[in-house]
Every structure is written in C-alpha cells, then in structure tokens.
Design a protein around this motif. Structure first.
Motif, PDB file in Angstrom:
ATOM      1  N   TRP A 182      12.084  60.304  23.630  1.00 66.49           N
ATOM      2  CA  TRP A 182      11.553  61.052  22.843  1.00 66.49           C
ATOM      3  C   TRP A 182      12.575  61.359  21.615  1.00 66.49           C
ATOM      4  O   TRP A 182      12.197  61.192  20.396  1.00 66.49           O
ATOM      5  CB  TRP A 182      10.885  62.216  23.399  1.00 66.49           C
ATOM      6  N   TRP A 183      13.602  62.000  22.150  1.00 69.05           N
ATOM      7  CA  TRP A 183      14.505  62.105  21.104  1.00 69.05           C
ATOM      8  C   TRP A 183      15.184  61.250  20.444  1.00 69.05           C
ATOM      9  O   TRP A 183      15.614  61.184  19.089  1.00 69.05           O
ATOM     10  CB  TRP A 183      15.954  63.147  21.688  1.00 69.05           C
TER      11      TRP A 183
ATOM     12  N   SER B  58      12.374  72.712  18.581  1.00 67.19           N
ATOM     13  CA  SER B  58      12.121  72.371  17.015  1.00 67.19           C
ATOM     14  C   SER B  58      12.523  73.493  16.365  1.00 67.19           C
ATOM     15  O   SER B  58      12.316  74.543  16.770  1.00 67.19           O
ATOM     16  CB  SER B  58      10.848  71.927  16.822  1.00 67.19           C
TER      17      SER B  58
ATOM     18  N   THR C 134      14.758  61.458  26.674  1.00 65.34           N
ATOM     19  CA  THR C 134      15.786  60.729  25.984  1.00 65.34           C
ATOM     20  C   THR C 134      15.222  59.630  24.779  1.00 65.34           C
ATOM     21  O   THR C 134      15.657  59.626  24.034  1.00 65.34           O
ATOM     22  CB  THR C 134      16.596  59.984  26.768  1.00 65.34           C
TER      23      THR C 134
ATOM     24  N   ARG D 287      13.100  60.711  17.679  1.00 64.10           N
ATOM     25  CA  ARG D 287      12.958  61.543  16.377  1.00 64.10           C
ATOM     26  C   ARG D 287      14.135  61.473  15.711  1.00 64.10           C
ATOM     27  O   ARG D 287      14.088  61.896  14.722  1.00 64.10           O
ATOM     28  CB  ARG D 287      12.974  63.036  17.288  1.00 64.10           C
TER      29      ARG D 287
END
Length: 280
Positions: A136-137, A76, A134, A140
C-alpha cells in the motif's frame, strides 16, 4: 494466584503481622471469612487459575492487533480521510460481529481444539496486514503503478496467509515425531486387568461415570427423578460410585467434595501419621 498463595502462607501458616495488616491481607482474598482458619473451599478458590479460553480472548487476539495494523493504511495528514476510513472499519466490524461472529460463537461455547485451531488460523489474517501495508505504501510513494496495486495487494496477502499456514503445518510435522513416541493403552491387559473389569469397576476406580458428570441428570436425580417420560434409572442401576452417597456433580480433582468429611479427614490424618513415622 501467586500473590494469593503468599497471603495464605503469611496468614494461616506463618501467622505473621499485626492484626490490622492481617485484616488488610484477608480482605484481598476471595471469600475469606476468618483469620483463625481457612477452609478447603476458600483455599481452593484463592488458588484457581484464570481459564484461558481462546473464544473469550478473541477481541484481544484478533480485533485489537487488527485495529493497530489498520492504522498503517490510514496514516495521512487529512483528518477527513482518516475518519472516513475509520468509519468504514467501524461498519465492517459491526457487520462482522453482528452477523458472522454470532454464528461462530455458537461453535465456541465450549472451548475445544477446533476453537483453538480456528483462532490460531485467523491470526494469519492479522499478520498478513503487515506485508499488505508495505505494498500500500509502495503505491502511495509511486514505486508501484496504480494498475498493479490491487492485484499485488491480493497476491501478497494470499502468499502471507499461505506461508503462515505452511508454518503451522511445519510445527505439526515437527511435533508429530515426538507425539508418536507416546504409547496408548488400548487393551485391558495393558491397563492391568486380566479381562474386561466392567463399567462399575472402572467407575469405582476413577470416581466418575456418564451420569455424575452430566449436570442435567444430576439435577433430575435431585429434584424430579420420577418426572413422567424423563424418569431416572432405578436403584438397581449404579450411576454413582459407592463413596459418593450425595450423588452430586463430579469434577476431576475435587473428589473430596463427594465423600463424608470424617472419611477423608481420617485418610488424610492416617497418611500424615505414616509420613511422620517414616521420617528419620
């Protein structure tokens, strides 16, 4: 170990190099005291392989890869968020090590196939972090809606661990055919005996017994064989092979430690003489 072998060959077989170089090379060897000769114990110490014990390699096998993969979740541009998640990981890791692994290490004091399987299986949890990252992203980036991300992470992690488990089962299945070809000697006749040879005969042939591989009994025999309530066997009970008069602790491959020096020196010189005489 390979380097120690080369140094031993240079110093004590070829006798190469200047005294200063020889002294430097000798300083690299563990427990070497003379440039003139090397004892069996010194050569043995230099050639001992480092033990690969998975229970001692737990940090390198599980923790370090897991820490590397966790970074994929906390990448982040916010410093506060990064340190917050690192603090959460530190707390979880402390609880895991302090309360769970202390219990687990009790079973891995002596490395075994159970320890091996435990850590190989735990490696599947580490690998499951990659497909989970993967998901999680994808969340996001807005590809996966928020109300589905939790259940998708759980499902993907579970599927990844299950696929890894099935892969291990596949390896076992593939190896089972080749392992089944080995024949186990389970009769006295197959081992070359017409009948039960008896415990003493097996002990004399193998060099080991229940007593000489038991360190506690060896210490009792040496220091307190008549301790009340814990007496050692009488002289009539043969606990050591006859060729081990010192009644020491037995280790496979180190039988020479238990025999008088003149016996194994004579046997070694006799074998060397036979090899020379049989040479063309």
């Amino acid at each position: 170990v390979f380097g120690y072998g080369i140094i031993l060959h240079i110093l004590f077989v070829r006798r190469l190099g200047h005294k200063r170089l020889q002294g430097f090379l000798q300083s690299l060897l563990p427990k070497s005291h003379s440039l003139e000769a090397v004892t069996q114990r010194e050569a043995e110490t230099a050639q001992i392989l480092m033990p690969l014990v998975l229970s001692f390699e737990y940090t390198y096998l599980i923790i370090f890869p897991a820490m590397a993969f966790v970074i994929l979740f906390v990448v982040s541009d916010s410093v506060e968020q990064i340190f917050l998640w690192l603090l959460v990981f530190a707390i979880i890791f402390h609880i895991w090590q302090r309360y769970i692994m202390v219990w687990g290490y009790g079973q891995s004091t002596h490395d075994s196939d159970k320890t091996f399987m435990a850590f190989i299986t735990a490696w599947g949890l580490v690998l499951a972090l990659l497909p989970t990252a993967t998901v999680w992203w994808s969340w996001r980036l807005g590809i996966i809606p928020s109300h589905l991300v939790s259940i998708m992470i759980i499902l993907v992690a579970a599927v990844a661990v299950k696929l890894y488990s099935l892969a291990l089962d596949g390896v076992d299945w593939h190896l089972s055919d080749s392992m089944s070809t080995f024949q186990q000697v389970d009769t006295f006749q197959a081992a070359g005996y017409p009948d039960d040879p008896g415990y003493s005969e097996v002990m004399e042939k193998s060099g080991c017994s229940w007593w000489n591989v038991n360190p506690i009994y060896v210490l009792k025999e040496r220091h307190c064989r008549n301790l009340a309530g814990h007496e050692c066997h009488d002289k009539e009970v043969q606990c050591w092979p006859t060729r081990q008069p010192g009644k020491g602790f037995f280790e496979a491959g180190k039988e020479f430690r238990h025999e008088p020096r003149e016996e194994w020196e004579y046997r070694t010189s006799d074998l060397a003489g036979k090899s020379v005489s049989s040479a063309p």
